[in-house]
Motif scaffolding. Structure first.
Motif, PDB file in Angstrom:
ATOM      1  N   SER A  20       0.841  -1.185   0.000  1.00  0.00           N
ATOM      2  CA  SER A  20       0.000   0.000   0.000  1.00  0.00           C
ATOM      3  C   SER A  20       0.876   1.234   0.000  1.00  0.00           C
ATOM      4  N   ALA A  22       0.182   5.286   0.840  1.00  0.00           N
ATOM      5  CA  ALA A  22      -0.707   6.378   1.213  1.00  0.00           C
ATOM      6  C   ALA A  22      -0.078   7.703   0.810  1.00  0.00           C
ATOM      7  N   SER A  24      -0.230  12.015   0.444  1.00  0.00           N
ATOM      8  CA  SER A  24      -0.764  13.242   1.014  1.00  0.00           C
ATOM      9  C   SER A  24      -0.056  14.429   0.382  1.00  0.00           C
ATOM     10  N   LYS A  74      -9.371   7.185  -0.639  1.00  0.00           N
ATOM     11  CA  LYS A  74      -8.412   6.959   0.454  1.00  0.00           C
ATOM     12  C   LYS A  74      -7.010   7.475   0.121  1.00  0.00           C
ATOM     13  N   ASN A  75      -6.861   8.084  -1.058  1.00  0.00           N
ATOM     14  CA  ASN A  75      -5.544   8.575  -1.480  1.00  0.00           C
ATOM     15  C   ASN A  75      -4.485   7.477  -1.385  1.00  0.00           C
ATOM     16  N   THR A  76      -4.838   6.305  -1.846  1.00  0.00           N
ATOM     17  CA  THR A  76      -3.961   5.148  -1.683  1.00  0.00           C
ATOM     18  C   THR A  76      -3.874   4.357  -2.986  1.00  0.00           C
TER      19      THR A  76
END
Length: 121
Positions: A20, A22, A24, A74-76
């Motif tokens: 995964s 993530a 930002s 989920k910005n993933t």
């Protein structure tokens, strides 16, 4: 832009892992995302990429075994890795391409810290 990769580990040949990443500090849905890997003594290579529109690219060495996907809510971005082989052992990095296309390696200008995947025989 900050990218945080996770999910690496030790797995036996034939096993599976899901990485995964993530993200930002960016409008995630606009970016193409990619997974790269670098094995000891080798150059970094693009493993898989997904455009902002969801089009995907895979290196020949992982076609049919790896799947890249993204969850814009989920910005993933994920990398599902199945049927792992010892030659998949590497540090895996996620990267972001602001063009949205992900069609050129040079377009990826933001990088995560990497997560180690080790596949034992």
């Amino acid at each position: 832009v900050q990218l945080q990769a996770s999910g690496g580990g030790l797995v036996q040949a034939g096993g599976s892992l899901r990485l995964s990443c993530a993200a930002s500090g960016l409008t995630f849905s606009w970016y193409a995302m990619g997974w790269f890997r670098q094995a000891p003594g080798k150059e970094r290579e693009l493993v898989a990429a997904i455009s902002s529109g969801g089009s995907t690219y895979y290196a020949d060495s992982v076609k049919g075994r790896f799947t890249i996907s993204r969850d814009n809510a989920k910005n993933t971005v994920y990398l599902q890795m199945n049927s792992l082989k010892p030659e998949d052992t590497a540090v895996y990095y996620c990267a972001a391409d602001p063009s949205g296309y992900g069609s050129r390696v040079s377009g990826f200008d933001s990088w995560g810290q990497g997560t180690l995947v080790t596949v034992s025989s």
